[in-house]
Every structure is written in C-alpha cells, then in structure tokens.
Design an enzyme around this catalytic site. Structure first.
Site: not given
Lengths: 225, 85
Positions: A89, A197, A199
């Site tokens: 990002c 994302h 994560e």
C-alpha cells in the site's frame, strides 16, 4: 539461520504493527523495527518491509516525502545488492517514488477511498513472494486506499507484462489501475510492491488467510536459498 | 527571490480530481467548461544566486513526479519594498 527482517516505520505509517505480526507468524522471528530517520539498516537482512499508512500525511504526493527520508537511501542501496524488499500500500507508493519500481499511484478513478476485500489473480508465481501460490490462483485480499490507481506509460506496461513482472491483477478493481495491475515486481523479482494488504489476511479471524502464502513464501524461499 | 513551480499532470494522465471539479462546476450551472485539470503551485523563496539548474534538480528530485507530472519554473520579479509616496 534465523530469518532477519527489517520493518520500517515512517511518521504516519499505520499498518506496521499488523505487518510485524504477519512476519513474526510466518517466520517465528520478531522483525527488527527501524525508524525512518535512521540512516542505516541492520546488517545481513533477509527482507526489508515497508508498511501501509499515510507517511508524512501524504504531503506533496503519497510516498513522496518518505521516499527521500534517510532510511530510504539505505533501502535503495540494499535493494541494489539484492536484498528483498516488500512494499504494501503506502509502501508500494514509497517504492515507486523512490524509483525502485516503475510507474506511479494516482488518486482512485472514482475519487473515493476504497476499503473492501477484493479478488486478485496471481499472475506470476515464480517470484520469491509468490511461489507458494498456484499460477493464476484467485485469492481474496483486502484493499484500503485512496491512491491505488496504478499508472505507467504503455511502453512500460508492455515491458512489465512481457517480463512477467505483474505479480497480482485485480479481478474487480474499481480504482482505475492500468491493466488492473495490483502489484508489480522489479526486474530481478526481489522487490514487490502491491496495493492490497496481505497482512490483513493471515488469520482466520481476519476472514481469510490468502495473504499467508506471500509471507511464508518470502520466509521459506530465503531460508531454502 | 521568489520562484513559482507549477506542477501539472501530463496530458493523458487521468485526473479524477479535475473531473470531479468539472462536474461540480456544471452542477453550479456554469456551462461551456470543456475540461478541468487540477495542478499544484509551489512557491519557493530562494537566494538570488540559485541557478535554474538547481531549481530544475529540485523539481525532478522531489517537487514533481516525472512519471505523471510536468513542471514549469517561473521566477517572480522581485516586488521589493514599496517606498511610501
């Protein structure tokens, strides 16, 4: 040997904690936290990770200020030596502004912040970061960005496509990205930038674990190497 | 010396902000606007000896992103201090 990752925090980073958890879960090792003002990185790194957020308040352009912070000189130098770099990002925006990846991230075409889980296709499963996915595998990863509209001129896009450097492509983007590009690799495949994302998709409590393979890939690919 | 740096999106680069402003102008009843591009104006106060090359390097290094933006350097005539009449 223990996996050594450095995780850079800029003023305004806000996904660094989640990224630290994802790296720790994948590797069993706590990443070394590095502040933007540090001029040097720890030695013998297996990975440098740049998190999402709004570094420097997105002043001037997303990622532009962070790209010129002291730590980024060290990151560019390390990337040149082949140390793998992952930018997620805002981290992707920083990598383009720093010249480690081509192109730029513009405002989303619809001028809105897009925050939802989107389907992606793994376009290249030969890289360090993607080898634990199947070629053309469809995965679901959250996006949360206002400036995720990937832009590069046609010649650059053709070059990226031709060299298999498009790592991930949106199956439904909505942000206006050229050729629906969600993530790209550098020439040697050691630097990955992506807007989604991963994560945020490493725990069943997240609603999905499709991001896990990316971190496991980076860890195991390096340990095996 | 005051210098203005005009940063604008290159032709062909989508400007969603400009498009939104365009629609807003139409919504306000202003007809005849054919296109809107939103750019950025950066004003620098620099010492007199600053060269054009140095300003150029600032633009290329930070103030503009050459992938998507063009820039124009406009040195401003020194207004000086007006003497009271």
């Amino acid at each position: 040997m223990a996996f050594r990752a450095a995780l850079v925090t800029f003023p305004g980073s806000n996904c660094d904690r989640d990224l630290a958890v994802a790296l720790r879960n994948a590797s069993g090792e706590e990443p070394i936290r590095v502040w933007h003002g540090n001029a040097e990185l720890p030695e013998q790194l297996d990975l440098i990770a740049l998190p999402g957020g709004f570094s420097y308040g997105d002043y001037l352009r997303s990622g532009a200020m962070a790209a010129h912070s002291p730590i980024m000189r060290a990151v560019v130098e390390a990337a040149g030596r082949g140390v793998p770099v992952l930018g997620i990002c805002n981290g992707f925006q920083v990598l383009t502004e720093a010249g480690l990846l081509p192109g730029a991230l513009l405002h989303n075409a619809g001028q809105t912040f897009i925050c939802r889980t989107v389907p992606l296709r793994v376009e290249n499963n030969h890289s360090l970061f993607t080898h634990r996915y199947a070629q053309n595998q469809e995965i679901r990863i959250p996006v949360a960005h206002h400036d995720g509209n990937y832009f590069a001129d046609e010649a650059t896009l053709d070059r990226l496509e031709g060299a298999g450097r498009v790592a991930f492509r949106y199956l439904s983007a909505g942000n206006g990205s050229r050729r629906d590009i969600a993530g790209i690799l550098n020439e040697s495949g050691t630097v990955l930038g992506l807007m989604p994302h991963p994560e945020r998709a490493v725990d069943h409590d997240h609603g999905g674990i499709d991001g896990l393979a990316l971190f496991e890939g980076a860890v195991r690919g390096l340990v095996a190497a | 010396m005051k210098v203005r740096i005009h940063v604008s999106l290159k032709p062909g680069v989508l400007d969603p902000q400009g498009r939104a402003v365009h629609h807003a102008l139409e919504g306000l009843g202003f007809s005849g606007v054919q296109d809107v591009r939103v750019g950025r104006l950066i004003e620098l106060e620099v010492v007199e000896s600053t060269t054009h090359d140095a300003l150029d390097a600032m633009c290329r290094g930070l103030l503009a992103n050459m992938v998507i933006e063009n820039y124009r350097i406009e040195p401003m005539p020194d207004a000086g201090v007006q003497e009271p009449a």
